[in-house]
Design a protein around this motif. Structure first.
Motif, mmCIF file in Angstrom:
data_model
loop_
_atom_site.group_PDB
_atom_site.id
_atom_site.type_symbol
_atom_site.label_atom_id
_atom_site.label_comp_id
_atom_site.label_asym_id
_atom_site.label_seq_id
_atom_site.Cartn_x
_atom_site.Cartn_y
_atom_site.Cartn_z
ATOM 1 N N CYS A 127 0.802 -1.226 0.000
ATOM 2 C CA CYS A 127 0.000 0.000 0.000
ATOM 3 C C CYS A 127 0.833 1.274 0.000
ATOM 4 C CB CYS A 127 -0.924 0.014 1.223
ATOM 5 S SG CYS A 127 -1.987 -1.432 1.369
ATOM 6 N N GLY A 128 2.136 1.149 0.143
ATOM 7 C CA GLY A 128 2.968 2.335 0.267
ATOM 8 C C GLY A 128 3.219 2.673 1.728
ATOM 9 N N ASP A 129 4.168 3.546 1.959
ATOM 10 C CA ASP A 129 4.553 3.882 3.330
ATOM 11 C C ASP A 129 3.414 4.602 4.047
ATOM 12 O OD1 ASP A 129 6.230 3.893 5.483
ATOM 13 O OD2 ASP A 129 7.181 5.795 4.948
ATOM 14 N N PHE A 130 3.295 4.375 5.339
ATOM 15 C CA PHE A 130 2.282 5.037 6.151
ATOM 16 C C PHE A 130 2.789 5.134 7.579
ATOM 17 C CE2 PHE A 130 1.199 0.493 5.889
ATOM 18 C CZ PHE A 130 1.243 0.133 7.228
ATOM 19 N N GLU A 131 2.139 5.968 8.353
ATOM 20 C CA GLU A 131 2.530 6.176 9.744
ATOM 21 C C GLU A 131 1.687 5.296 10.658
ATOM 22 O OE1 GLU A 131 2.684 9.718 13.144
ATOM 23 O OE2 GLU A 131 1.772 10.087 11.169
ATOM 24 N N VAL A 132 2.349 4.592 11.559
ATOM 25 C CA VAL A 132 1.648 3.844 12.602
ATOM 26 C C VAL A 132 1.418 4.809 13.761
ATOM 27 C CG1 VAL A 132 1.745 1.899 14.197
ATOM 28 C CG2 VAL A 132 2.709 1.672 11.893
#
Length: 244
Positions: A127-132
């Motif tokens: 999904c691509g980079d994301f912030e947790v």
């Protein structure tokens, strides 16, 4: 995984107890264990998993149950059911049990951490980079020493609302209303398809005993537990992965 295993300690001892436990670190298991992608009320995406101490935890528990039953027989203790056998606090057998219990709980925690890291990496790859933005870590089954009403006791804990009368605990979950055998006899794959509509799931007869109908109504359980728990989020599943 080897790095996580090194965090546990007493490795040689537990290698003798369950020789494959290192290979299971980072694995899901079967039964009611799962990995899910769920959405909250605002369509926030959560990676959600449920698992415990895997095979080594089961072996340790089986060993200590056998020890307890042996002590009951040795000491002539009569019980209404043999499965009510117990270990007396202050004995070497009890201390050994607590040591193994704490080790298994730490194994379970590291196991979930390893799996969650893999799930997040896979999601980022797809999904691509994301912030947790938040992580919540709760034990599957958990025991620790606590003091309540002036007495030291062992409490099985998930997450509580702070009700002192319940030792600050909450229900483990909805709980089963059918045995696995009864569920397999009661449900069909048509039921599976109907109940799993809208959820990406590994379709198999092996999971008939895990259908929602095999469990108590979670909404009713939450209503009856309102003095113990506060509902923060209600999730709806979009992906479910079960271990066979």
């Amino acid at each position: 995984m080897e790095g996580r295993a090194e965090e546990l300690g007493r490795l040689d001892f537990y290698d003798k107890t369950g020789r494959n436990w290192r290979k299971q670190l980072g694995s899901l298991g079967s039964g009611n264990h799962f990995i899910e992608i769920v959405l909250d009320e605002e369509d926030g995406v959560w990676a959600f998993l449920h698992s415990g101490s895997r095979g080594v935890g089961n072996r340790l528990a089986t060993h200590h149950i056998r020890v307890a039953k042996g002590i009951m027989e040795r000491d002539g203790v009569e019980l209404p059911d043999a499965d009510l056998a117990y270990l007396q606090e202050g004995t070497p057998e009890f201390d050994d049990y607590i040591t193994d219990l704490e080790w298994a709980q730490e194994f379970a925690l590291l196991n979930r951490e390893e799996m969650m890291e893999r799930v997040i990496k896979l999601l980022q790859y797809r999904c691509g980079d994301f912030e947790v933005v938040e992580r919540i870590q709760c034990h599957h089954n958990f025991t620790q020493r606590e003091n309540h009403f002036g007495e030291d006791i062992l409490v099985y804990v998930v997450r509580g609302k702070g009700n002192a009368q319940a030792f600050n605990t909450a229900p483990h979950g909805a709980g089963r209303r059918m045995s696995r055998r009864k569920a397999r006899d009661s449900f069909t794959m048509d039921d599976f398809d109907r109940l799993m509509t809208g959820i990406e799931v590994n379709r198999s007869e092996a999971f008939l005993d895990e259908l929602p109908g095999a469990y108590k109504d979670i909404d009713l359980v939450m209503e009856q537990s309102k003095d113990l728990v506060e509902v923060i989020h209600t999730f709806r599943q979009i992906v479910n992965v079960k271990g066979a």
